[in-house]
Structure formats: structure tokens, C-alpha cells
Design an enzyme around this catalytic site. Structure first.
Site, PDB file in Angstrom:
ATOM      1  N   SER A   1      -7.730  -5.434  -5.169  1.00 33.78           N
ATOM      2  CA  SER A   1      -8.825  -5.981  -4.361  1.00 33.78           C
ATOM      3  C   SER A   1     -10.155  -5.876  -5.101  1.00 33.78           C
ATOM      4  O   SER A   1     -10.280  -5.119  -6.069  1.00 33.78           O
ATOM      5  CB  SER A   1      -8.922  -5.228  -3.032  1.00 33.78           C
ATOM      6  OG  SER A   1      -9.436  -3.927  -3.244  1.00 33.78           O
TER       7      SER A   1
ATOM      8  N   TRP B   1       2.855   8.042  -2.424  1.00 35.96           N
ATOM      9  CA  TRP B   1       4.266   8.179  -2.812  1.00 35.96           C
ATOM     10  C   TRP B   1       4.372   9.111  -4.027  1.00 35.96           C
ATOM     11  O   TRP B   1       5.214  10.009  -4.063  1.00 35.96           O
ATOM     12  CB  TRP B   1       4.826   6.793  -3.140  1.00 35.96           C
ATOM     13  CG  TRP B   1       6.281   6.732  -3.462  1.00 35.96           C
ATOM     14  CD1 TRP B   1       7.303   6.581  -2.571  1.00 35.96           C
ATOM     15  CD2 TRP B   1       6.898   6.804  -4.760  1.00 35.96           C
ATOM     16  NE1 TRP B   1       8.510   6.555  -3.222  1.00 35.96           N
ATOM     17  CE2 TRP B   1       8.286   6.687  -4.574  1.00 35.96           C
ATOM     18  CE3 TRP B   1       6.399   6.946  -6.058  1.00 35.96           C
ATOM     19  CZ2 TRP B   1       9.195   6.707  -5.636  1.00 35.96           C
ATOM     20  CZ3 TRP B   1       7.297   6.967  -7.118  1.00 35.96           C
ATOM     21  CH2 TRP B   1       8.676   6.855  -6.904  1.00 35.96           C
TER      22      TRP B   1
ATOM     23  N   HIS C   1       2.349   3.537  -9.015  1.00 36.44           N
ATOM     24  CA  HIS C   1       2.133   2.112  -9.323  1.00 36.44           C
ATOM     25  C   HIS C   1       3.311   1.565 -10.129  1.00 36.44           C
ATOM     26  O   HIS C   1       3.761   0.442  -9.899  1.00 36.44           O
ATOM     27  CB  HIS C   1       0.829   1.930 -10.104  1.00 36.44           C
ATOM     28  CG  HIS C   1      -0.398   2.313  -9.323  1.00 36.44           C
ATOM     29  ND1 HIS C   1      -0.599   1.901  -8.031  1.00 36.44           N
ATOM     30  CD2 HIS C   1      -1.486   3.072  -9.650  1.00 36.44           C
ATOM     31  CE1 HIS C   1      -1.764   2.393  -7.594  1.00 36.44           C
ATOM     32  NE2 HIS C   1      -2.308   3.107  -8.556  1.00 36.44           N
TER      33      HIS C   1
ATOM     34  N   ASN D   1       1.236   3.477  -2.930  1.00 34.76           N
ATOM     35  CA  ASN D   1       1.734   3.942  -4.233  1.00 34.76           C
ATOM     36  C   ASN D   1       1.241   5.346  -4.580  1.00 34.76           C
ATOM     37  O   ASN D   1       2.006   6.180  -5.062  1.00 34.76           O
ATOM     38  CB  ASN D   1       1.264   3.003  -5.358  1.00 34.76           C
ATOM     39  CG  ASN D   1       1.881   1.622  -5.262  1.00 34.76           C
ATOM     40  OD1 ASN D   1       2.776   1.407  -4.454  1.00 34.76           O
ATOM     41  ND2 ASN D   1       1.403   0.705  -6.079  1.00 34.76           N
TER      42      ASN D   1
ATOM     43  N   ASP E   1       0.826  -1.213   0.000  1.00 31.20           N
ATOM     44  CA  ASP E   1       0.000   0.000   0.000  1.00 31.20           C
ATOM     45  C   ASP E   1       0.862   1.266   0.000  1.00 31.20           C
ATOM     46  O   ASP E   1       1.986   1.254   0.515  1.00 31.20           O
ATOM     47  CB  ASP E   1      -0.909  -0.026   1.244  1.00 31.20           C
ATOM     48  CG  ASP E   1      -2.071   0.951   1.129  1.00 31.20           C
ATOM     49  OD1 ASP E   1      -2.366   1.398  -0.001  1.00 31.20           O
ATOM     50  OD2 ASP E   1      -2.672   1.262   2.173  1.00 31.20           O
TER      51      ASP E   1
ATOM     52  N   GLU F   1     -12.586  -4.396  -3.998  1.00 27.95           N
ATOM     53  CA  GLU F   1     -13.012  -3.004  -3.773  1.00 27.95           C
ATOM     54  C   GLU F   1     -12.284  -2.025  -4.703  1.00 27.95           C
ATOM     55  O   GLU F   1     -12.802  -0.939  -4.989  1.00 27.95           O
ATOM     56  CB  GLU F   1     -12.749  -2.604  -2.319  1.00 27.95           C
ATOM     57  CG  GLU F   1     -13.682  -3.249  -1.299  1.00 27.95           C
ATOM     58  CD  GLU F   1     -13.382  -4.722  -1.052  1.00 27.95           C
ATOM     59  OE1 GLU F   1     -12.226  -5.150  -1.257  1.00 27.95           O
ATOM     60  OE2 GLU F   1     -14.320  -5.458  -0.665  1.00 27.95           O
ATOM     61  N   ASN F   2     -11.104  -2.411  -5.169  1.00 32.04           N
ATOM     62  CA  ASN F   2     -10.343  -1.495  -6.040  1.00 32.04           C
ATOM     63  C   ASN F   2     -11.030  -1.249  -7.391  1.00 32.04           C
ATOM     64  O   ASN F   2     -10.702  -0.286  -8.087  1.00 32.04           O
ATOM     65  CB  ASN F   2      -8.910  -2.009  -6.279  1.00 32.04           C
ATOM     66  CG  ASN F   2      -8.012  -1.884  -5.068  1.00 32.04           C
ATOM     67  OD1 ASN F   2      -7.109  -2.688  -4.858  1.00 32.04           O
ATOM     68  ND2 ASN F   2      -8.244  -0.861  -4.239  1.00 32.04           N
ATOM     69  N   TRP F   3     -12.021  -2.098  -7.742  1.00 37.74           N
ATOM     70  CA  TRP F   3     -12.785  -1.848  -8.980  1.00 37.74           C
ATOM     71  C   TRP F   3     -13.537  -0.526  -8.900  1.00 37.74           C
ATOM     72  O   TRP F   3     -13.941   0.030  -9.919  1.00 37.74           O
ATOM     73  CB  TRP F   3     -13.782  -2.986  -9.250  1.00 37.74           C
ATOM     74  CG  TRP F   3     -13.146  -4.289  -9.640  1.00 37.74           C
ATOM     75  CD1 TRP F   3     -13.131  -5.436  -8.892  1.00 37.74           C
ATOM     76  CD2 TRP F   3     -12.448  -4.592 -10.864  1.00 37.74           C
ATOM     77  NE1 TRP F   3     -12.457  -6.430  -9.581  1.00 37.74           N
ATOM     78  CE2 TRP F   3     -12.033  -5.941 -10.785  1.00 37.74           C
ATOM     79  CE3 TRP F   3     -12.134  -3.860 -12.006  1.00 37.74           C
ATOM     80  CZ2 TRP F   3     -11.316  -6.578 -11.810  1.00 37.74           C
ATOM     81  CZ3 TRP F   3     -11.420  -4.486 -13.025  1.00 37.74           C
ATOM     82  CH2 TRP F   3     -11.023  -5.826 -12.917  1.00 37.74           C
TER      83      TRP F   3
HETATM   84  C1  IPE Z   1      -5.536  -2.706  -0.184  1.00 38.30           C
HETATM   85  O1  IPE Z   1      -5.147  -1.384  -0.356  1.00 38.30           O
HETATM   86  C2  IPE Z   1      -5.545  -3.418  -1.496  1.00 38.30           C
HETATM   87  C3  IPE Z   1      -4.225  -3.593  -2.126  1.00 38.30           C
HETATM   88  C4  IPE Z   1      -3.077  -3.294  -1.598  1.00 38.30           C
HETATM   89  C5  IPE Z   1      -4.260  -4.175  -3.437  1.00 38.30           C
HETATM   90  P1  IPE Z   1      -6.215  -0.212  -0.486  1.00 38.30           P
HETATM   91  O2  IPE Z   1      -5.471   1.043  -0.596  1.00 38.30           O
HETATM   92  O3  IPE Z   1      -7.181  -0.521  -1.572  1.00 38.30           O
HETATM   93  O4  IPE Z   1      -6.989  -0.333   0.898  1.00 38.30           O
HETATM   94  P2  IPE Z   1      -7.842   0.730   1.720  1.00 38.30           P
HETATM   95  O5  IPE Z   1      -8.890   1.249   0.804  1.00 38.30           O
HETATM   96  O6  IPE Z   1      -6.899   1.791   2.155  1.00 38.30           O
HETATM   97  O7  IPE Z   1      -8.377  -0.040   2.883  1.00 38.30           O
HETATM   98  C1  IPE Z   2      -1.583   0.269  -3.367  1.00 38.15           C
HETATM   99  O1  IPE Z   2      -1.365   1.651  -3.394  1.00 38.15           O
HETATM  100  C2  IPE Z   2      -1.815  -0.310  -4.743  1.00 38.15           C
HETATM  101  C3  IPE Z   2      -3.219  -0.696  -5.008  1.00 38.15           C
HETATM  102  C4  IPE Z   2      -4.189  -0.711  -4.130  1.00 38.15           C
HETATM  103  C5  IPE Z   2      -3.531  -1.106  -6.365  1.00 38.15           C
HETATM  104  P1  IPE Z   2      -2.577   2.670  -3.394  1.00 38.15           P
HETATM  105  O2  IPE Z   2      -2.961   2.935  -4.804  1.00 38.15           O
HETATM  106  O3  IPE Z   2      -3.667   2.197  -2.521  1.00 38.15           O
HETATM  107  O4  IPE Z   2      -1.880   3.953  -2.788  1.00 38.15           O
HETATM  108  P2  IPE Z   2      -2.474   4.921  -1.682  1.00 38.15           P
HETATM  109  O5  IPE Z   2      -2.933   4.073  -0.541  1.00 38.15           O
HETATM  110  O6  IPE Z   2      -3.598   5.660  -2.308  1.00 38.15           O
HETATM  111  O7  IPE Z   2      -1.334   5.815  -1.309  1.00 38.15           O
HETATM  112 MG    MG Z   3      -4.068   2.408  -0.558  1.00 41.90          MG
END
Ligand code: IPE
Ligand code: IPE
Ligand code: MG
Length: 245
Positions: free
Chosen positions: A65, A25, A37, A22, A20, A67-69
Site C-alpha cells: 500500500s 505469522w 512475507h 505475514n 494480511d 502507507e506501507n512505504w
Molecule cells: C494492508 O495491510 C496492505 C496490504 C495487505 C498490502 P496493512 O497491514 O498494511 O494494513 P493496516 O496497517 O493493518 O491497516
Molecule cells: C501483509 O502482512 C503484507 C504486507 C502488508 C506487505 P503484514 O506485513 O501486514 O503482517 P502483519 O499485519 O504485521 O501481521
Molecule cells: Mg498487516
């Protein structure tokens, strides 16, 4: 932090990482999230190679995840493209290090191209035996458990098994992770202290390690630090300290 300090006899058999940070950063650098990413993939390579070298048997990375969709369409598309290009590029790394690629999650939800590339790399590396690298893609622990319950219910309904056959082992065998041991060490980067729907069943007795390092900054040194921290803990599994010695 020195690699030499790590006790090779007491390595976690299964390390899982919530990669987590990216986006943050990239933001810190005044760049777009996708820049984070892209740089995250370099941390993936470093971590994969270091784990294989140490002798860790299983590494599971949370890459996307369920939820990431819900993220902006543009970010989701770019992440899927990045997945395809990384798979193409890292095929060499996997072969060189004798690593088998595995995937968990609702892979049918992935774009055709990503699914194809994934299956191709999994096929080509299926005989590799040094380490199993599992990518969690379109993965959600609740969805995994829901699917397992549906499959088990079906089997009971069709008299393939009886209700009394349902035990922890049978449930485990219906999860995406059926061929993996329980997680020993769960690492989350970026300073968030939550699980975000990752491997809820499989981390029942995992040691949790949180670091404020953002994922693209995660190096071998950070990995060694996490493993050393793990090795200095007493895993009691419900027993008393005296019972262990
Ligand atoms: C969890 O990170 C999923 C992955 C690292 C792929 P998220 O950034 O999506 O989680 P939340 O939303 O902060 O809980
Ligand atoms: C984790 O980094 C990668 C994925 C969930 C795909 P994030 O994209 O969640 O980065 P933050 O949490 O917004 O900094
Ligand atoms: Mg994140």
C-alpha cells in the site's frame, strides 16, 4: 470444504484480497517478519492457481500500500526484492495457467528493477486470457481517486469534456482499475476488520469476507470456504428480496 460444492455458474467475477498477517505469522514462529512475507508468496501461488482452475476471471491482490512505504527501510527493501524474485519465479505459473498479469498503483514509485521486471512479465503475459491477476503495488485508493479527479479537471479545463459529461462511468474510466469489473467478493485475512485504503470505489457493492487465518496459512480450502459463503448470500443491490425472485 469441498471444491465440488462450489456452483460454477455463480462464481464471483472479481475477487480482491487484502493479504494480511505475514508479520504476525512469523512472530508466532519466533522468526523475522520477512520469513512471513516469503511464506506469503506460497499462499499467493496457491490462491492464484485455485482461482484460475475454478474459473474466476479476475483476482486482485493487495501486495503493497501507499502507507506501507512508512515501514522500516529494511522491510521495504526486502519486500521489493521479494517482488522481483517472485515475478521471475512465477512467470512459469502464469504461462502454464494462461494468466495475464496486470498492476495498479503508483508504479513510478517502485524501484527501477521492480518496475522493469513487472513490465516484462506484463508484456509477456498480455495475450493470456483465462484470468487477469492484478497486483496492487504502491496502491492507495485515495491517491487513485485524487489522480482521477486531477485528470478529469484537466479535461474540463481544456474543453475536452464538459462538466455535465462527468458521470460514474467516466470516473470509473479514470481509475487504475478501468479495465476491471467491480469487486464481487473482498477477502481480508488475519482477523482485521478494515479496508486499509483498498479499492474504496470498486467495493461499493462487494460482499465482505473476513477470516482470522493469517495470510501464509491461507489455503485453497480457505478460498473455497469464502466463495461458498459468498454464494449463500443474497445480493440485493438496494432492491427487496421479492423483487429478485
Ligand atoms: C494492508 O495491510 C496492505 C496490504 C495487505 C498490502 P496493512 O497491514 O498494511 O494494513 P493496516 O496497517 O493493518 O491497516
Ligand atoms: C501483509 O502482512 C503484507 C504486507 C502488508 C506487505 P503484514 O506485513 O501486514 O503482517 P502483519 O499485519 O504485521 O501481521
Ligand atoms: Mg498487516
Amino acid at each position: 470444504m469441498n471444491e465440488q460444492l462450489i456452483n460454477k455458474e455463480n462464481l464471483p467475477r472479481h475477487i480482491a484480497i487484502i493479504m494480511d498477517g505475514n508479520g504476525r505469522w512469523a512472530k508466532q514462529k519466533g522468526k523475522l517478519r520477512i520469513f512471513g512475507h516469503e511464506n506469503g508468496t506460497k499462499a499467493v501461488r496457491r490462491t492464484v492457481e485455485a482461482c484460475a482452475r475454478l474459473g474466476v476471471e479476475n483476482l486482485t491482490l493487495y501486495a503493497f500500500s501507499t502507507e506501507n512505504w512508512k515501514r522500516p527501510k529494511m522491510e521495504v527493501q526486502t519486500l521489493m526484492k521479494l517482488l522481483v524474485s517472485s515475478l521471475k519465479k512465477e512467470m512459469k505459473t502464469l504461462t502454464k495457467n494462461n494468466i495475464r498479469l496486470n498492476a495498479i498503483g503508483n508504479l513510478n514509485a517502485l524501484p527501477e528493477k521492480a518496475r522493469q521486471e513487472l513490465h516484462e512479465v506484463m508484456d509477456k503475459t498480455s495475450e493470456n486470457s483465462r484470468m487477469t491477476l492484478t497486483l496492487a503495488l504502491s496502491y492507495g485508493s485515495r491517491e487513485e481517486l485524487k489522480t482521477a479527479v486531477q485528470e478529469i479537471a484537466d479535461k474540463v479545463k481544456n474543453n475536452i469534456i464538459s462538466k455535465d459529461d462527468i458521470d460514474e462511468k467516466l470516473i470509473n474510466n479514470h481509475l487504475y482499475t478501468h479495465n476491471l469489473p467491480d469487486v464481487d467478493l473482498l477477502i481480508r485475512t488475519s482477523g482485521e476488520h478494515r479496508i486499509s485504503n483498498f479499492l474504496l470505489w470498486q467495493i461499493a457493492y462487494a460482499e465482505l469476507y473476513f477470516t482470522s487465518t493469517l495470510w501464509p496459512d491461507f489455503t485453497e480450502e480457505h478460498l473455497f470456504e469464502a466463495i461458498l459463503n459468498y454464494q449463500n448470500r443474497e445480493r440485493r443491490f438496494g432492491k427487496t428480496s421479492e423483487q429478485l425472485s
